[in-house]
Design an enzyme around this catalytic site. Structure first.
Site, mmCIF file in Angstrom:
data_model
loop_
_atom_site.group_PDB
_atom_site.id
_atom_site.type_symbol
_atom_site.label_atom_id
_atom_site.label_comp_id
_atom_site.label_asym_id
_atom_site.label_seq_id
_atom_site.Cartn_x
_atom_site.Cartn_y
_atom_site.Cartn_z
ATOM 1 N N ASP A 36 0.858 -1.192 0.000
ATOM 2 C CA ASP A 36 0.000 0.000 0.000
ATOM 3 C C ASP A 36 0.893 1.240 0.000
ATOM 4 O O ASP A 36 1.396 1.654 1.037
ATOM 5 C CB ASP A 36 -0.908 -0.011 1.225
ATOM 6 C CG ASP A 36 -2.019 -1.038 1.075
ATOM 7 O OD1 ASP A 36 -2.095 -1.946 1.915
ATOM 8 O OD2 ASP A 36 -2.793 -0.943 0.108
ATOM 9 N N GLY A 146 -7.354 -1.358 9.284
ATOM 10 C CA GLY A 146 -8.204 -1.474 10.465
ATOM 11 C C GLY A 146 -9.512 -0.709 10.412
ATOM 12 O O GLY A 146 -10.167 -0.505 11.433
ATOM 13 N N ASP A 176 -10.751 -4.529 -1.376
ATOM 14 C CA ASP A 176 -9.691 -4.075 -0.474
ATOM 15 C C ASP A 176 -10.252 -3.180 0.624
ATOM 16 O O ASP A 176 -10.743 -2.089 0.357
ATOM 17 C CB ASP A 176 -8.639 -3.299 -1.296
ATOM 18 C CG ASP A 176 -7.471 -2.827 -0.448
ATOM 19 O OD1 ASP A 176 -6.517 -2.284 -1.029
ATOM 20 O OD2 ASP A 176 -7.505 -2.990 0.789
ATOM 21 N N GLY A 177 -10.170 -3.701 1.857
ATOM 22 C CA GLY A 177 -10.533 -2.847 2.985
ATOM 23 C C GLY A 177 -11.525 -3.507 3.919
ATOM 24 O O GLY A 177 -12.652 -3.800 3.511
HETATM 25 C C1 DX5 Z 1 -6.414 1.272 2.831
HETATM 26 C C2 DX5 Z 1 -5.595 0.033 2.536
HETATM 27 C C3 DX5 Z 1 -6.117 -1.097 3.419
HETATM 28 C C4 DX5 Z 1 -5.232 -2.319 3.388
HETATM 29 C C5 DX5 Z 1 -5.910 -3.454 4.100
HETATM 30 O O1 DX5 Z 1 -5.876 2.333 2.148
HETATM 31 O O2 DX5 Z 1 -5.697 -0.294 1.157
HETATM 32 O O3 DX5 Z 1 -7.413 -1.435 2.963
HETATM 33 O O4 DX5 Z 1 -4.969 -2.683 2.059
HETATM 34 O O5 DX5 Z 1 -6.121 -3.046 5.430
HETATM 35 P P1 DX5 Z 1 -7.281 -3.700 6.313
HETATM 36 O O6 DX5 Z 1 -7.424 -5.149 5.884
HETATM 37 O O7 DX5 Z 1 -6.772 -3.562 7.734
HETATM 38 O O8 DX5 Z 1 -8.509 -2.912 6.020
#
Ligand code: DX5
Length: 220
Positions: A36, A146, A176-177
């Protein structure tokens, strides 16, 4: 339904032991590693550049994908490819000439991805489906790990699923997220083939291997 690939995000890993964290994620059974990349312009956080990715390249045999959450991705695309990223993901919101940017990624023999933030409609990618290998549907507002999964995005995932299936294009859908055992299945059922997990794996009390196993077990 083919089981989804769990993509391990290193956002929030122990940056003092980053190579070992990448190796641990690999041993834990993720299918890819996601970097990221944040510039504190496009998103309110700053993370790593290509040199950090390159330093970790030999700690894993898994494909690396660079998620460029940066205001101006064009100048740095080649550096992340050179650092060992098989896939480079740009945000539709940061590319005035998205068609050209995607062609640039492919001309570097890398796979091209486009990410769309929660408020961005899929119309932004409708005319470049032939230029991309992957679309990333953000289920959080980018910048931090998170955060809470935005379930309303499942409609967008389903819409993209229908668009990909009807167009016959081989575009893979990534979410993603906020992916966890409770949200992973819903994202998969909506049509996602790749699920990015950061905190659910990195912060699991029983470790990464257990976390990844629990995510896989949730795909029933
Ligand atoms: C946000 C990031 C996050 C990351 C994953 O900018 O892209 O989404 O990849 O993080 P978690 O799984 O903790 O949401």
């Amino acid at each position: 339904l083919t089981k989804p690939v769990i993509v391990g995000s290193v956002l929030g890993a122990d940056y003092a032991r980053l190579g070992d964290e990448v190796a641990d994620l690999t041993d834990a059974g993720v299918g890819r590693i996601q970097w990221d990349v944040m510039d504190r312009r496009f998103v309110p956080n700053m993370t790593f550049g290509p040199d950090v990715v390159a330093a970790c390249r030999d700690y894993s045999s898994l494909p690396f994908e660079a998620h460029l959450m940066v205001q101006d991705p064009d100048p740095v695309i080649s550096e992340f490819v050179a650092a060992g990223c098989e896939t480079v993901i740009v945000h539709a919101e940061t590319c005035a000439h998205l068609h050209r940017t995607l062609s640039t990624i492919r001309d570097l023999d890398a796979k091209a991805g486009v990410a769309v933030n929660p408020s961005t409609p899929l119309d932004f990618v409708r005319h470049v489906l032939d230029r991309i290998d992957q679309i990333v549907i953000m289920t959080v507002n980018p910048g931090f790990g998170g955060q809470k999964y935005i379930a309303a995005m499942e409609d967008k995932v389903a819409e993209m699923r229908a668009l990909v299936d009807s167009s016959g294009s081989p575009v893979k859908i990534e979410v993603d997220g906020g992916i966890s055992t409770t949200t992973a299945r819903n994202a998969w059922y909506a049509g996602a083939e790749l699920l990015v997990a950061g905190s659910a794996v990195l912060s699991h009390p029983h470790g990464k291997r257990t976390a990844v196993a629990e995510l896989h077990a949730a795909m029933t």
